[in-house]
Motif scaffolding. Sequence first.
Motif, PDB file in Angstrom:
ATOM      1  N   LYS A 170     102.535  41.810 -28.455  1.00  0.00           N
ATOM      2  CA  LYS A 170     102.974  42.473 -29.840  1.00  0.00           C
ATOM      3  C   LYS A 170     102.615  43.870 -30.046  1.00  0.00           C
ATOM      4  CE  LYS A 170     104.988  38.535 -31.735  1.00  0.00           C
ATOM      5  NZ  LYS A 170     105.777  38.159 -30.461  1.00  0.00           N
ATOM      6  N   GLY A 194     109.651  41.311 -30.536  1.00  0.00           N
ATOM      7  CA  GLY A 194     108.352  41.552 -30.815  1.00  0.00           C
ATOM      8  C   GLY A 194     107.735  43.059 -30.637  1.00  0.00           C
ATOM      9  N   ARG A 214     110.859  44.542 -38.139  1.00  0.00           N
ATOM     10  CA  ARG A 214     110.200  45.573 -36.895  1.00  0.00           C
ATOM     11  C   ARG A 214     111.217  46.591 -36.533  1.00  0.00           C
ATOM     12  NH1 ARG A 214     109.235  40.553 -34.436  1.00  0.00           N
ATOM     13  NH2 ARG A 214     107.212  39.708 -34.952  1.00  0.00           N
TER      14      ARG A 214
END
Length: 358
Positions: A170, A194, A214
């Motif tokens: 990650k 990720g 993200r």
Amino acid sequence: MLGREVRLRWRACTLRLLALCLAVLLCTHLSTELRRKSWPPAGLLVKVRDPGIEVPSKRVEEVPSKRQVIYVRRSSSRGVNNGGQGSNSAVHRRDPRKPVRWHLDLQPWASASHSLNDEAARFLNFISTSQISCTHLVKNGVIAQSEDTVKPWTICLDDKFNLVHQIRNKQCRVYSLGLGEDDNIFEISMANGGCEVHRFDPSIASAHIHEGDRLWHHRLSIDWRDPNPAIATHRSHSNTKKLGTILNEFGHWKIDVLKADMESAEWKILENLILEGVIEQIGQLVLEIHLHWPGFEVGGNDSSVVRYWYSLFKELERKDFKLFYTHKDLSKPQMFLKKEIFNASSCYTLSWVNTRWT
Ligand SMILES: *[C@@H]1O[C@H](CO)[C@@H](O)[C@H](O)[C@H]1NC(C)=O
Ligand SMILES: *[C@@H]1O[C@H](CO)[C@@H](O)[C@H](O)[C@H]1NC(C)=O
């Protein structure tokens, strides 16, 4: 009577002695304290840096900004090289003292005749031939998609390249440059997989939009030069920056995947990344190229244009970027410099891996 007087005097004497001792102690303490204040500890440097730094010791040599003051201990060697962050340590940090190049080295002509035929043959051969094999090609992001509608944005997840490890840990970062016309399938998939994804799109409503965990959208478009401060800043132009400038401002020093569809601005942007050494901060490069015209600010006759395109890719090769995927887009007009020649398409998608970054 006498005994008591002696005792009293004795007591007074002890008290005076104690007071004297205290005074002496106080004096020595004060003087050492004063000395310490007037001598700063050796080897401390003041550095001013951006916020949002990943690993402080890595960015010591960056451009100063006003926001944060950090003390950095000077070490004997250069000392601020790639420490930490495990698998990243193979990345070669761009040396800011290295002079910026101003010109691309053009490759020799393909032939003595300087003909378009020979230039095009050499160039088209280059963009249709992989230079390194990849067994685990992944299209449109790491989370599986239906393959029919989306573009073949392709990355390589072979173990020998760093990206797959970065995703597993990650620690991967994706930059996506576009002009707002594309779907976001690749970006959403990489974010779900990720990665920290930054999408640059001048058409969005607010300056920064954070979507999900993200995925960030930034109202910025990437240029090959910073806006000229002498020209009254037109509002839309002030949202235009060089990639190197954005990296500095965000406090990022590496991009695991750079995806770019810049609608014919890709040539000058790529040239800028090469000349400024920003390209070395990129792990995999996924680029859509457009061949129906020379591109923004690319001049010269047709043979010179193709020689220039080819020279850019040879510069990538010199930086140990290896082409692992090429895709000819048959859904776009089959045009090459405004002509239907060489059975070429006006649009190809190419993917490179930075083999210095494994
Ligand atoms: C294109 O221009 C270059 C010089 O810039 C020249 O050497 C070359 O011969 C020209 N090619 C053609 C086909 O005219
Ligand atoms: C032209 O390109 C297409 C797609 O790449 C290919 O299938 C075809 O064989 C090519 N034709 C010629 C004459 O090379």
